[in-house]
Design a protein around this motif. Structure first.
Motif, PDB file in Angstrom:
ATOM      1  N   ALA A 325      -4.430 -26.515   4.478  1.00 22.26           N
ATOM      2  CA  ALA A 325      -4.358 -26.478   3.019  1.00 22.26           C
ATOM      3  C   ALA A 325      -5.655 -26.934   2.381  1.00 22.26           C
ATOM      4  O   ALA A 325      -6.157 -26.323   1.423  1.00 22.26           O
ATOM      5  N   GLU A 326      -6.251 -28.008   2.910  1.00 28.04           N
ATOM      6  CA  GLU A 326      -7.484 -28.523   2.326  1.00 28.04           C
ATOM      7  C   GLU A 326      -8.673 -27.634   2.647  1.00 28.04           C
ATOM      8  O   GLU A 326      -9.586 -27.493   1.825  1.00 28.04           O
ATOM      9  N   ALA A 327      -8.690 -27.027   3.830  1.00 25.94           N
ATOM     10  CA  ALA A 327      -9.777 -26.087   4.149  1.00 25.94           C
ATOM     11  C   ALA A 327      -9.748 -24.901   3.199  1.00 25.94           C
ATOM     12  O   ALA A 327     -10.809 -24.421   2.754  1.00 25.94           O
ATOM     13  N   LYS A 328      -8.562 -24.422   2.878  1.00 28.05           N
ATOM     14  CA  LYS A 328      -8.452 -23.302   1.933  1.00 28.05           C
ATOM     15  C   LYS A 328      -8.997 -23.697   0.565  1.00 28.05           C
ATOM     16  O   LYS A 328      -9.696 -22.917  -0.088  1.00 28.05           O
ATOM     17  N   ARG A 329      -8.666 -24.911   0.114  1.00 29.36           N
ATOM     18  CA  ARG A 329      -9.189 -25.370  -1.176  1.00 29.36           C
ATOM     19  C   ARG A 329     -10.709 -25.452  -1.141  1.00 29.36           C
ATOM     20  O   ARG A 329     -11.399 -24.998  -2.057  1.00 29.36           O
ATOM     21  N   PHE A 330     -11.229 -26.059  -0.077  1.00 28.19           N
ATOM     22  CA  PHE A 330     -12.672 -26.235   0.014  1.00 28.19           C
ATOM     23  C   PHE A 330     -13.374 -24.881   0.073  1.00 28.19           C
ATOM     24  O   PHE A 330     -14.403 -24.667  -0.576  1.00 28.19           O
ATOM     25  N   GLY A 331     -12.805 -23.967   0.851  1.00 27.92           N
ATOM     26  CA  GLY A 331     -13.410 -22.643   0.980  1.00 27.92           C
ATOM     27  C   GLY A 331     -13.362 -21.838  -0.297  1.00 27.92           C
ATOM     28  O   GLY A 331     -14.302 -21.108  -0.623  1.00 27.92           O
ATOM     29  N   ALA A 332     -12.274 -21.979  -1.038  1.00 25.03           N
ATOM     30  CA  ALA A 332     -12.115 -21.186  -2.266  1.00 25.03           C
ATOM     31  C   ALA A 332     -12.858 -21.788  -3.438  1.00 25.03           C
ATOM     32  O   ALA A 332     -13.366 -21.061  -4.319  1.00 25.03           O
ATOM     33  N   GLU A 333     -12.947 -23.122  -3.492  1.00 23.21           N
ATOM     34  CA  GLU A 333     -13.448 -23.787  -4.698  1.00 23.21           C
ATOM     35  C   GLU A 333     -14.806 -24.460  -4.554  1.00 23.21           C
ATOM     36  O   GLU A 333     -15.579 -24.496  -5.514  1.00 23.21           O
ATOM     37  N   ILE A 334     -15.120 -24.995  -3.377  1.00 25.28           N
ATOM     38  CA  ILE A 334     -16.361 -25.767  -3.230  1.00 25.28           C
ATOM     39  C   ILE A 334     -17.500 -24.893  -2.688  1.00 25.28           C
ATOM     40  O   ILE A 334     -18.593 -24.861  -3.253  1.00 25.28           O
ATOM     41  N   ILE A 335     -17.250 -24.178  -1.585  1.00 24.43           N
ATOM     42  CA  ILE A 335     -18.317 -23.382  -0.980  1.00 24.43           C
ATOM     43  C   ILE A 335     -18.917 -22.367  -1.951  1.00 24.43           C
ATOM     44  O   ILE A 335     -20.149 -22.259  -2.054  1.00 24.43           O
ATOM     45  N   PRO A 336     -18.101 -21.624  -2.739  1.00 23.86           N
ATOM     46  CA  PRO A 336     -18.725 -20.690  -3.695  1.00 23.86           C
ATOM     47  C   PRO A 336     -19.569 -21.391  -4.746  1.00 23.86           C
ATOM     48  O   PRO A 336     -20.590 -20.855  -5.182  1.00 23.86           O
ATOM     49  N   ARG A 337     -19.169 -22.571  -5.173  1.00 26.10           N
ATOM     50  CA  ARG A 337     -19.955 -23.301  -6.148  1.00 26.10           C
ATOM     51  C   ARG A 337     -21.320 -23.721  -5.574  1.00 26.10           C
ATOM     52  O   ARG A 337     -22.326 -23.730  -6.288  1.00 26.10           O
ATOM     53  N   LEU A 338     -21.346 -24.066  -4.299  1.00 26.42           N
ATOM     54  CA  LEU A 338     -22.602 -24.444  -3.663  1.00 26.42           C
ATOM     55  C   LEU A 338     -23.467 -23.211  -3.388  1.00 26.42           C
ATOM     56  O   LEU A 338     -24.690 -23.246  -3.546  1.00 26.42           O
ATOM     57  N   ALA A 339     -22.822 -22.140  -2.986  1.00 25.77           N
ATOM     58  CA  ALA A 339     -23.561 -20.906  -2.726  1.00 25.77           C
ATOM     59  C   ALA A 339     -24.189 -20.346  -3.994  1.00 25.77           C
ATOM     60  O   ALA A 339     -25.250 -19.737  -3.979  1.00 25.77           O
TER      61      ALA A 339
END
Length: 340
Positions: A325-339
């Motif tokens: 669940a947390e990996a999905k959140r991080f992948g959907a919300e954090i990684i795109p913001r950093l990219a």
């Protein structure tokens, strides 16, 4: 380029940490699902941890073996790289070189190793080395790997390991060898990383402290004419708002069993989070030596990680529970913001 590494729940997976046992034991199904989820949402690698004492649940639940776990995950993952934690002394250096090279061949070059010195001696297994001895052994271990992976015949004489015109077959798929990661921030760890590692993983620290460690590591590495990548390991809880994230983080460590807290030296009472900060010390309710966690809104956490990236940290190792669940959140919300 930034590298995101998800930590697999090798001691079990649960929404609550510090209970006597996890909601989900670290079975193959649990670890496979966590690895595939991480791969699917944008993580480049997963860290398969090792240890002899459980820092999340009661000690009766230990770690599954990291090498066996990595072997099982090779055929069910695609591009995901496998960062395998291995502690010298539990595995012979020459045997590790052969097993690691085989894993690298079978995975098509997706193997990486995290050489673990250990924060304390494994007394239950008869290990009685002090901190200096454990770091010296780990440094020799890394030297043996380098030699066997890159030389047709290797000789080495150390205090803990010896080679006499030794060979390693197969050689790794990656040339000249798989990447070596070292975690920690002590002077002994920095010295080892400067000589033998490709990436230093700093435990979660505020940016100013992490930058001090990074600068010290760079100075040591420059002496040896080498370059060293820098990474940092955080527990992360992120939500749409900081209030939601803080509530989720507090709930995660809000059900700690007294026996677990006593064994890990957890501190009673919920620490307050400074206004405007994403740094959170709440994990120390469970484990006295726990590092800083990042707790905040998606925007705030992404902004904080961007500051670390600007300071030279390019690898982010992320622990979060429950893992999928947390990996999905991080992948959907954090990684795109950093990219972006």
């Amino acid at each position: 380029m930034l590298e995101f590494v998800s930590v697999l729940p090798t001691t079990g997976d649960s929404g609550w940490l510090g209970t006597l046992k996890p909601d989900r034991q670290p079975s193959f199904d649990v670890l496979r699902d966590a690895a595939l989820t991480a791969e699917g949402v944008g993580f480049e690698a997963c860290l398969i941890t090792t240890g002899h004492t459980n820092n999340h649940f009661a000690d009766q639940v230990g770690y599954v073996d990291s090498i066996v776990t990595a072997s099982a995950l090779v055929p069910v993952t695609g591009r995901l790289r496998l960062l395998v934690a291995i502690r010298p002394g539990w595995v012979d250096a020459a045997a590790c070189a052969r097993m690691s090279a085989t894993l690298d061949q079978f995975s098509g070059g997706r193997f990486m190793i995290n050489v673990v010195s250990g924060g304390a001696p494994a007394l239950m297994y008869g290990e009685d080395l002090d901190d200096t001895g454990r770091h010296q052994r780990a440094s020799e271990f890394a030297q043996v790997l380098h030699a066997l992976w890159t030389q047709d015949e290797a000789s080495f004489q150390g205090r803990y390991f010896a080679l006499r015109e030794a060979r390693c077959w197969p050689k790794p798929y990656q040339q000249p060898r798989p990447p070596v990661y070292v975690a920690g921030s002590s002077p002994a760890t920095l010295d080892m990383a400067a000589r033998w590692a490709d990436c230093l993983l700093v435990p979660g620290l505020p940016l100013d402290q992490a930058t001090e460690v990074a600068n010290a590591a760079r100075q040591r590495t420059a002496v040896h004419g080498r370059q060293l990548r820098l990474g940092i390991h955080f527990y992360v809880t992120a939500r749409m708002t900081k209030q939601q994230a803080l509530a989720a983080a507090c709930d995660q460590v809000g059900h700690i069993d007294d026996a677990v807290r006593h064994r890990l030296g957890g501190l009673p009472g919920a620490p307050k989070q400074e206004p405007g900060s994403v740094y959170w010390m709440g994990m120390r309710q469970l484990w006295r030596k726990a590092s800083v966690a990042l707790v905040g809104s998606y925007d705030d956490v992404a902004r904080t990680l961007t500051e670390y990236a600007r300071s030279g940290f390019t690898t982010f190792v992320i622990s979060a529970y429950p893992a999928c669940a947390e990996a999905k959140r991080f992948g959907a919300e954090i990684i795109p913001r950093l990219a972006g």
